[in-house]
Design a protein around this motif. Structure first.
Motif, PDB file in Angstrom:
ATOM      1  N   TYR A  47       0.837  -1.205   0.000  1.00 29.69           N
ATOM      2  CA  TYR A  47       0.000   0.000   0.000  1.00 29.69           C
ATOM      3  C   TYR A  47       0.871   1.254   0.000  1.00 29.69           C
ATOM      4  O   TYR A  47       0.609   2.198  -0.760  1.00 29.69           O
ATOM      5  N   GLN A  76      -8.995   1.210  -0.879  1.00 32.15           N
ATOM      6  CA  GLN A  76      -8.450   0.408   0.219  1.00 32.15           C
ATOM      7  C   GLN A  76      -9.391   0.428   1.419  1.00 32.15           C
ATOM      8  O   GLN A  76      -9.617  -0.599   2.055  1.00 32.15           O
ATOM      9  N   ARG A 115      -4.750  -9.076  -2.369  1.00 28.40           N
ATOM     10  CA  ARG A 115      -4.779  -7.614  -2.418  1.00 28.40           C
ATOM     11  C   ARG A 115      -3.368  -7.055  -2.519  1.00 28.40           C
ATOM     12  O   ARG A 115      -3.125  -6.082  -3.241  1.00 28.40           O
ATOM     13  N   LEU A 119      -2.119  -4.619  -5.477  1.00 25.50           N
ATOM     14  CA  LEU A 119      -1.513  -3.296  -5.278  1.00 25.50           C
ATOM     15  C   LEU A 119      -0.157  -3.192  -5.968  1.00 25.50           C
ATOM     16  O   LEU A 119       0.137  -2.171  -6.608  1.00 25.50           O
TER      17      LEU A 119
END
Length: 126
Positions: A47, A76, A115, A119
């Motif tokens: 992230y 997110q 995830r 990302l």
């Protein structure tokens, strides 16, 4: 001396477990939790990486459109409760049973790994 008895009731730290041969439900949950914490740390790294990329892309964004940072942050923030609810649904088939917690944590791990990959893919220069 009573506090010594209380310490004995505490679960052993996950690092002290041999997760390759965990047999008890408590050990399997502790190992799964430890694995989830590791992939969650990886997600946080991904992230941050994606946000750095988004900040760079925002320099070229027209003022009338939301920036990449805002869109990524909102995505997110929406993904986290989605993941949690999806994993609750996944574990629900074991509702009230000893497998419920393990299934929930395993689902969190799987979805968090996906995830993280998403990302990194989004932020890559493909």
């Amino acid at each position: 001396m009573r506090w010594l008895a209380l310490i004995a009731l505490l679960p052993a730290p996950a690092w002290a477990l041999d997760c390759s041969s965990a047999v008890t439900q408590a050990d399997m949950v502790a190992c799964a939790q430890s694995e989830y914490e590791a992939v969650d740390a990886d997600l946080n790294d991904a992230y941050r990486f994606a946000m750095r990329k988004a900040k760079g892309l925002d320099e070229f964004m027209p003022d009338q459109k939301p920036g990449f940072v805002a869109v990524l942050r909102d995505a997110q923030r929406a993904w986290i409760p989605f993941r949690d609810k999806a994993c609750t649904a996944q574990a629900y088939k074991y509702s009230g049973g000893s497998m419920e917690r393990l299934e929930y944590i395993s689902c969190l791990t799987m979805m968090t790994e996906r995830r993280t990959d998403d990302l990194y893919y989004w932020a890559s220069d493909r």
